[in-house]
Write an enzyme that holds these catalytic residues in place. Structure first.
Site, short mmCIF file in Angstrom:
data_model
loop_
_atom_site.label_atom_id
_atom_site.label_comp_id
_atom_site.label_asym_id
_atom_site.label_seq_id
_atom_site.Cartn_x
_atom_site.Cartn_y
_atom_site.Cartn_z
N GLU A 126 16.15 13.54 -15.77
CA GLU A 126 17.23 14.42 -15.33
C GLU A 126 17.72 15.28 -16.47
OE1 GLU A 126 20.64 13.39 -12.39
OE2 GLU A 126 19.81 11.51 -13.15
N HIS A 127 18.22 16.47 -16.17
CA HIS A 127 18.79 17.41 -17.15
C HIS A 127 17.80 17.73 -18.27
CE1 HIS A 127 22.30 16.13 -15.02
NE2 HIS A 127 22.29 14.94 -15.58
N ARG A 128 16.54 17.66 -17.98
CA ARG A 128 15.49 17.92 -18.98
C ARG A 128 15.53 16.95 -20.16
NH1 ARG A 128 11.92 21.64 -17.74
NH2 ARG A 128 12.55 22.85 -15.95
N LEU A 129 16.26 15.85 -19.96
CA LEU A 129 16.25 14.80 -20.99
C LEU A 129 15.09 13.85 -20.66
CD1 LEU A 129 20.01 14.05 -21.66
CD2 LEU A 129 18.34 15.13 -23.17
#
Ligand SMILES: Cc1cc2nc3c(=O)[nH]c(=O)nc-3n(C[C@H](O)[C@H](O)[C@H](O)COP(=O)(O)O)c2cc1C
Length: 196
Positions: free
Chosen positions: A173-176
């Site tokens: 998620e969130h490019r994490l």
């Protein structure tokens, strides 16, 4: 994804993700193979993973192709897999060596007759004027072999990549995203989390 979700052995981890991709109905054997000339000019293409085990990752090709010529001079190579819908990437680096003649013969004999003949027809990577030439050569070899068993051309066979490092990437998620890298340390594997 946490470190404790991963096996301490990267091959076991590879097998888990490979099977998950297979179960999802994907074509998990397709992988990018990157090779390079001795002075570092890269080239990449897809090949099919034949097998994998504790010794490494095998595939089959033409030893006189661009990849074959590059590997003869520079055994360092990389593999990349990408599997949707899990949105997972596996990157593998290592060194490549030819399989034994016996190993290549054994696999060649399991291939469909048409594929066996095609290895005689195609000098992979050479310029061909048109498709008709390839088809005519195919028919010539069909006639030449008749009902005889087809022997493996010496220029076709397998390679095995022995991994030095494997990185498992899972979209988050969130490019994490999660990234974990295994690096060979003698008989052991060092496992580290990497920034995405
Ligand atoms: C999904 C896929 C799988 C492929 N599998 C192989 C393979 O197992 N062996 C092979 O020699 N070429 C395979 N090819 C063709 C290669 O991508 C490439 O065109 C060929 O090996 C010549 O590469 P080179 O000129 O860089 O040596 C495959 C192509 C695709 C798209």
């Amino acid at each position: 994804m946490h470190r404790t979700d991963l096996s301490p052995d990267p091959l076991t981890q590879f097998a888990l993700w490979f099977r998950a991709a297979d179960d999802a109905g994907l074509h998990p054997r397709a992988m990018t193979l990157a090779t390079a000339t001795p002075d570092g000019i890269p080239s990449a293409r897809m090949v099919l993973l034949k097998d994998y085990d504790a010794h490494g990752f095998t595939f089959f090709t033409n030893y006189e192709s661009q990849k074959g010529r590059e590997l003869a001079q520079n055994p360092h190579a990389a593999l990349v897999f990408y599997w949707l819908p899990q949105d997972r990437q596996i990157r593998i680096t290592g060194t490549i060596a030819k399989l034994t003649q016996a190993e290549s013969d054994e696999y060649f004999q399991t291939r469909p007759r048409g594929s066996q003949i095609a290895t005689w027809v195609s000098q992979q990577g050479t310029v061909v004027e048109n498709r008709a030439i390839l088809e005519a050569r195919y028919e010539e070899f069909v006639a030449q072999f008749g009902d005889d068993p087809i022997v493996r051309p010496r220029y076709w066979g397998g390679y095995r990549l022995t991994p030095h490092a494997l990185e498992f990437w899972q979209a988050g998620e969130h490019r994490l995203h999660d990234r974990f890298r295994y690096t060979r340390q003698g008989e052991e594997w060092l496992l580290e989390r990497l920034a995405p």
